[in-house]
Scaffold this active site. Structure first.
Site, short mmCIF file in Angstrom:
data_model
loop_
_atom_site.label_atom_id
_atom_site.label_comp_id
_atom_site.label_asym_id
_atom_site.label_seq_id
_atom_site.Cartn_x
_atom_site.Cartn_y
_atom_site.Cartn_z
N GLY A 11 2.87 2.03 10.90
CA GLY A 11 3.85 3.11 10.77
C GLY A 11 4.61 3.43 12.05
N SER B 172 3.67 -2.38 10.25
CA SER B 172 5.13 -2.45 10.43
C SER B 172 5.72 -3.79 9.98
CB SER B 172 5.52 -2.13 11.88
OG SER B 172 5.14 -0.81 12.20
N HIS C 198 -9.51 1.30 5.11
CA HIS C 198 -8.23 1.47 5.80
C HIS C 198 -8.45 2.38 7.00
CE1 HIS C 198 -4.09 2.42 6.68
NE2 HIS C 198 -3.75 1.36 5.95
N ASN D 198 0.87 -1.18 0.00
CA ASN D 198 0.00 0.00 0.00
C ASN D 198 0.91 1.23 0.00
OD1 ASN D 198 -1.80 2.03 0.47
ND2 ASN D 198 -2.45 1.33 2.50
N GLU E 105 -5.22 -4.92 10.55
CA GLU E 105 -4.14 -3.95 10.79
C GLU E 105 -4.39 -3.23 12.11
OE1 GLU E 105 -2.21 -2.66 6.83
OE2 GLU E 105 -3.98 -1.42 7.08
P1 13P Z 1 3.21 0.19 7.70
O1 13P Z 1 3.70 -1.08 7.07
O2 13P Z 1 3.96 1.40 7.26
O3 13P Z 1 3.09 0.06 9.19
O4 13P Z 1 1.71 0.43 7.14
C1 13P Z 1 0.79 -0.59 7.23
C2 13P Z 1 -0.42 -0.20 6.48
O5 13P Z 1 -1.18 0.67 6.90
C3 13P Z 1 -0.69 -0.87 5.19
O6 13P Z 1 -1.97 -0.61 4.74
#
Ligand code: 13P
Length: 264
Positions: free
Chosen positions: A182, A222, A104, A10, A176
């Protein structure tokens, strides 16, 4: 039942067209050394403006599969009309998408998307012949209050409401945890697997055993080359939705390669 793993990148609101093209070429040159059956289902989700800079990559072994598929990061549920700033499922399809990410946490949080809107989008995507990647996840506060499972179960029940078992079976869910996105703080693999198994159980309740066995449920938050092997070794984790580590060909390709070591 063996489910083909998915590694999806993504790209969120990142990369100009030239940068998207360069990243796409970097992934393409890696996957070109394999056939589609050796690879996980590889999906990239660029911004709308960069959909024209990438393409799905067909396998040349005659299997009819893709080595790379393309996803949009969002869509509207109506076919067309006065919805400034939105794109429809048909437009995403026209731009080469086979998948659309919906629900999301960033869209729920910053753009006030509700479970009802996500359900309408899921239905429109399936009616348009594409596959929804339906995101769910809890906040840190919800986790600390011990309501993770009930929150996720209610997001999933709402998202899948009124969708046939056959359509549920081909859909994709991404778990997630918001506190893991992030932040560099990956959810413990055993715990992520526990929540994903709980989600599969909810799918079984609403759409039956066969849909629950077929639907692919990903972990996101992450994910890195160093975490993916342990994640993919879990019984119910069928792949990953990757944010930050999908923005560099080296790390995304390494995630694909490490997935192939344990799970394709
Ligand atoms: P990260 O891998 O940067 O934590 O993001 C995950 C995400 O939100 C994918 O949709």
């Amino acid at each position: 039942m063996s489910r083909k793993p998915i590694i999806a990148g993504n790209w969120k609101m990142n990369l100009l067209q030239s940068e998207a093209k360069e990243l796409f070429e970097g992934i393409k040159s890696f996957v070109n050394d394999y056939t589609a059956s050796q690879l996980p289902t590889v999906i990239i989700a660029p911004t709308f403006t960069s959909l024209c800079a990438v393409d799905s990559v067909k396998c040349n072994c005659g299997c009819g599969g893709n080595k790379i598929s393309v996803a949009a990061q969002n869509c509207h549920w109506e076919n067309s009309g006065a919805y400034t700033g939105e794109i429809s499922v048909a437009m995403a399809k026209d731009a080469g998408c086979d998948y659309i990410i919906i629900g999301h946490s960033e869209r729920r949080q910053y753009f006030s998307e509700t479970d009802e809107m996500i359900n309408k989008k899921a239905k429109a995507i399936l009616a348009g012949g594409l596959i929804p990647i339906i995101c769910c996840g809890e906040t840190l506060e919800q986790r600390e209050a011990g309501i993770t499972d009930e929150h996720i179960a209610s997001q999933i029940r709402a998202a899948l409401s009124g969708i046939s078992s056959e359509d549920v079976a081909k859909s994709v869910i991404a778990y997630e945890p918001i506190w893991a996105i992030g932040t560099g703080k990956t959810c413990d693999s055993v715990e992520a697997n526990r929540v994903i198994a709980m989600i599969r159980n909810v799918v079984k309740e609403v759409a039956g055993e066969s849909a629950a066995d077929s639907i692919r449920i990903l972990y996101g938050g992450s994910v890195k080359p160093s975490t993916i092997e342990e994640q993919m070794a879990q019984s119910d984790i069928d792949g990953a939705l990757v944010g930050g580590a999908s923005l560099k060909a080296d790390s995304f390709n390494e995630i694909i390669a490490n997935t192939m070591k344990v799970a394709v």
